[in-house]
Design a protein around this motif. Sequence first.
Motif, short mmCIF file in Angstrom:
data_model
loop_
_atom_site.label_atom_id
_atom_site.label_comp_id
_atom_site.label_asym_id
_atom_site.label_seq_id
_atom_site.Cartn_x
_atom_site.Cartn_y
_atom_site.Cartn_z
N GLU A 183 1.02 -1.16 0.10
CA GLU A 183 0.00 0.22 0.01
C GLU A 183 0.92 1.25 0.01
OE1 GLU A 183 -3.46 2.25 2.97
OE2 GLU A 183 -3.16 0.00 3.01
N VAL A 184 1.99 1.28 0.92
CA VAL A 184 2.64 2.51 0.92
C VAL A 184 3.45 2.59 -0.52
CG1 VAL A 184 5.03 3.29 2.12
CG2 VAL A 184 3.21 2.45 3.37
N LEU A 185 4.00 1.60 -1.13
CA LEU A 185 4.54 1.68 -2.29
C LEU A 185 3.68 2.17 -3.48
CD1 LEU A 185 6.66 -1.73 -2.54
CD2 LEU A 185 7.62 0.62 -2.17
N CYS A 186 2.49 1.77 -3.42
CA CYS A 186 1.41 2.34 -4.43
C CYS A 186 1.20 3.51 -4.14
CB CYS A 186 0.33 1.42 -4.36
SG CYS A 186 0.24 -0.17 -4.82
N SER A 230 2.40 6.55 -6.85
CA SER A 230 1.18 7.24 -7.35
C SER A 230 1.52 8.82 -7.29
CB SER A 230 -0.25 7.08 -6.77
OG SER A 230 -0.05 7.32 -5.50
N VAL A 231 2.27 9.16 -6.24
CA VAL A 231 2.37 10.56 -6.03
C VAL A 231 3.73 10.94 -7.12
CG1 VAL A 231 3.70 12.26 -4.53
CG2 VAL A 231 1.95 10.60 -3.68
N MET A 232 4.51 10.07 -7.28
CA MET A 232 5.70 10.16 -8.32
C MET A 232 4.87 10.52 -9.78
SD MET A 232 8.29 10.72 -6.43
CE MET A 232 7.63 11.41 -5.51
N LEU A 233 4.18 9.55 -9.98
CA LEU A 233 3.42 9.55 -11.28
C LEU A 233 2.80 11.05 -11.42
CD1 LEU A 233 2.34 6.20 -11.80
CD2 LEU A 233 3.96 7.11 -13.02
N ILE A 234 2.16 11.37 -10.56
CA ILE A 234 1.37 12.64 -10.74
C ILE A 234 2.22 13.88 -10.58
CG2 ILE A 234 -0.26 14.12 -9.46
CD1 ILE A 234 -1.77 11.85 -8.31
N ILE A 235 3.34 13.82 -9.91
CA ILE A 235 4.41 14.99 -9.91
C ILE A 235 4.92 14.89 -11.31
CG2 ILE A 235 6.69 15.63 -8.92
CD1 ILE A 235 5.65 14.92 -6.40
N ALA A 236 5.24 13.69 -11.96
CA ALA A 236 5.91 13.72 -13.11
C ALA A 236 4.97 14.39 -14.16
CB ALA A 236 6.36 12.12 -13.24
N VAL A 249 -1.17 11.28 -14.84
CA VAL A 249 -2.17 11.56 -13.84
C VAL A 249 -3.12 10.26 -13.59
CG1 VAL A 249 -3.93 12.94 -13.24
CG2 VAL A 249 -1.85 13.88 -13.78
N LEU A 250 -3.37 9.48 -14.82
CA LEU A 250 -4.51 8.44 -14.66
C LEU A 250 -3.81 7.53 -13.96
CD1 LEU A 250 -6.22 8.60 -18.12
CD2 LEU A 250 -7.43 9.20 -15.93
N LEU A 251 -2.58 7.05 -14.19
CA LEU A 251 -1.87 6.03 -13.60
C LEU A 251 -1.66 6.28 -12.28
CD1 LEU A 251 0.65 4.93 -16.40
CD2 LEU A 251 -1.42 3.37 -15.77
N GLY A 252 -1.33 7.51 -11.87
CA GLY A 252 -1.12 7.79 -10.32
C GLY A 252 -2.49 7.77 -9.69
N GLY A 253 -3.66 7.94 -10.23
CA GLY A 253 -4.94 7.83 -9.67
C GLY A 253 -5.34 6.56 -9.36
N VAL A 254 -4.91 5.83 -10.45
CA VAL A 254 -5.30 4.35 -10.21
C VAL A 254 -4.58 3.42 -9.22
CG1 VAL A 254 -5.14 1.86 -11.28
CG2 VAL A 254 -6.23 4.18 -12.48
N LEU A 255 -3.14 3.96 -9.08
CA LEU A 255 -2.50 3.37 -8.09
C LEU A 255 -3.08 4.04 -6.63
CD1 LEU A 255 1.23 3.35 -9.07
CD2 LEU A 255 -0.14 1.46 -8.87
N MET A 256 -3.41 5.09 -6.65
CA MET A 256 -3.87 5.61 -5.40
C MET A 256 -4.93 5.01 -4.94
SD MET A 256 -4.24 9.62 -4.29
CE MET A 256 -2.35 10.02 -4.78
#
Length: 201
Positions: free
Chosen positions: A49-52, A56-62, A90-97
């Motif tokens: 969960e922590v890794l996801c 997710s934050v890294m993807l959104i920031i990128a 952003v979509l991938l980050g949102g899905v992971l979150m």
Amino acid sequence: MTIAQTTAKPAGGYQSEPRKLKSVTLRSTYWGYILVPNSAANRRASVVEVLCLFFSVMLIIAGLGQWILPGATTGPEVLGIKAGATLVFVLLGGVLMWYAQRGLATEVQIDLVEGQVRLVARNRRGKARVQTAMDFDEVGSAFIHRSHAPFVPSRLFLRYCDTEVLIEVACGPEAELEDLLDRLAADLVAPPSAVRRADAA
């Protein structure tokens, strides 16, 4: 079997210290008890969960960073490419979150007050989500799927009516699973024919 308007019981309300077995951790509550399988997936749930959440934050920031970081190119020739890349990140980050917040650790709630069995996913903050729920009279059978291979644990299941829908309650040593099976048979008030100690069909 319905899940509508069915909610998981809160994590609190424990009546005693949890009883830790090799197959499950058993927590007695004011409404029944909770069986938390001591599976590898449950042991890894908090880390995953922590890794996801981290990725997710890294993807959104990128995704957003290519617009706001110093030196970012915003010319019309790259506008479409950057917009598409931002959308994907952003979509991938949102899905992971979303995946992490749904809860990755599972537990089985035996509610003696409402007469219900619930398979529940719980995240590391304690928020629970019901995956499957069935009334006691909808439990078709309880059985142990015995392992015939070394290092492969036996598994205890509850079956919904006469279907192939199963809830895995625990996996581990057969002696512990036999004790759990006897307790479930008594608590669910199952007819003798519903409890089978033979291998799963």
